[in-house]
Scaffold this motif. Structure first.
Motif, short mmCIF file in Angstrom:
data_model
loop_
_atom_site.label_atom_id
_atom_site.label_comp_id
_atom_site.label_asym_id
_atom_site.label_seq_id
_atom_site.Cartn_x
_atom_site.Cartn_y
_atom_site.Cartn_z
N MET A 67 27.86 33.59 40.04
CA MET A 67 27.75 32.87 38.90
C MET A 67 28.19 31.50 38.87
O MET A 67 27.69 30.88 38.29
CB MET A 67 28.63 33.82 37.71
N GLU A 68 29.51 31.28 39.62
CA GLU A 68 29.95 29.93 39.92
C GLU A 68 29.22 29.18 40.67
O GLU A 68 29.08 27.73 40.27
CB GLU A 68 31.42 30.17 40.52
N GLU A 69 28.62 29.69 41.55
CA GLU A 69 27.45 29.00 42.45
C GLU A 69 26.32 28.51 41.72
O GLU A 69 25.79 27.31 41.59
CB GLU A 69 26.92 29.67 43.74
N VAL A 119 26.34 27.89 38.33
CA VAL A 119 26.84 26.80 37.54
C VAL A 119 26.83 25.38 38.42
O VAL A 119 26.56 24.39 37.66
CB VAL A 119 28.42 27.02 36.83
N VAL A 120 27.52 25.49 39.60
CA VAL A 120 27.54 24.17 40.29
C VAL A 120 26.17 23.58 40.74
O VAL A 120 26.00 22.57 40.74
CB VAL A 120 28.24 24.72 41.82
N TRP A 121 25.28 24.66 41.11
CA TRP A 121 23.83 24.21 41.35
C TRP A 121 23.18 23.58 40.00
O TRP A 121 22.55 22.42 40.35
CB TRP A 121 22.94 25.29 41.87
#
Length: 123
Positions: A1-3, A5-7
């Protein structure tokens, strides 16, 4: 999930950068369209040794000064490869059309490439 958001943030940043660059490019092109164009008329006669250099030098000067230019030419019976070089430059979009009598009334900076050395002083 964090990846994810970063993308998504990276994609948003890249797209906003592209929009900003496009807006600046469009406004710069609009400013150039408002500027008056400097017309250069090249007089040619067996000038194959200097004609391409002269055209490219005018284009570099135009680029660095930010002034749009128009380059046309008049050939006075060249017997060397001057006409072939001019055809290649015209196809590449570096030149306008051949200068005829109708364009003689338009004010232009005339560069005579038929005389050796004069073009160096003119540029």
């Amino acid at each position: 999930m964090e990846e994810l958001v970063v993308w998504l943030l990276a994609a948003y940043g890249c797209s906003s950068l592209m929009v900003t660059l496009a807006n600046r490019w469009i406004s710069r092109m609009a400013e150039r369209a408002d500027q008056s164009c400097v017309h250069y008329r090249l007089l040619l006669g067996n000038s194959e040794q200097v004609v391409e250099y002269a055209v490219r030098r005018l284009q570099v000067r135009s680029y660095w000064s930010g002034t749009p230019i128009r380059i046309s030419y008049v050939d006075y019976g060249s017997t060397d490869d001057t006409c072939g070089i001019m055809a290649v430059l015209k196809r590449a979009g570096h030149l306008c059309a051949d200068d005829g009598e109708e364009a003689a009334a338009v004010p232009a900076v005339t560069i005579d490439l038929r005389r050796t050395g004069e073009w160096e002083r003119a540029m």
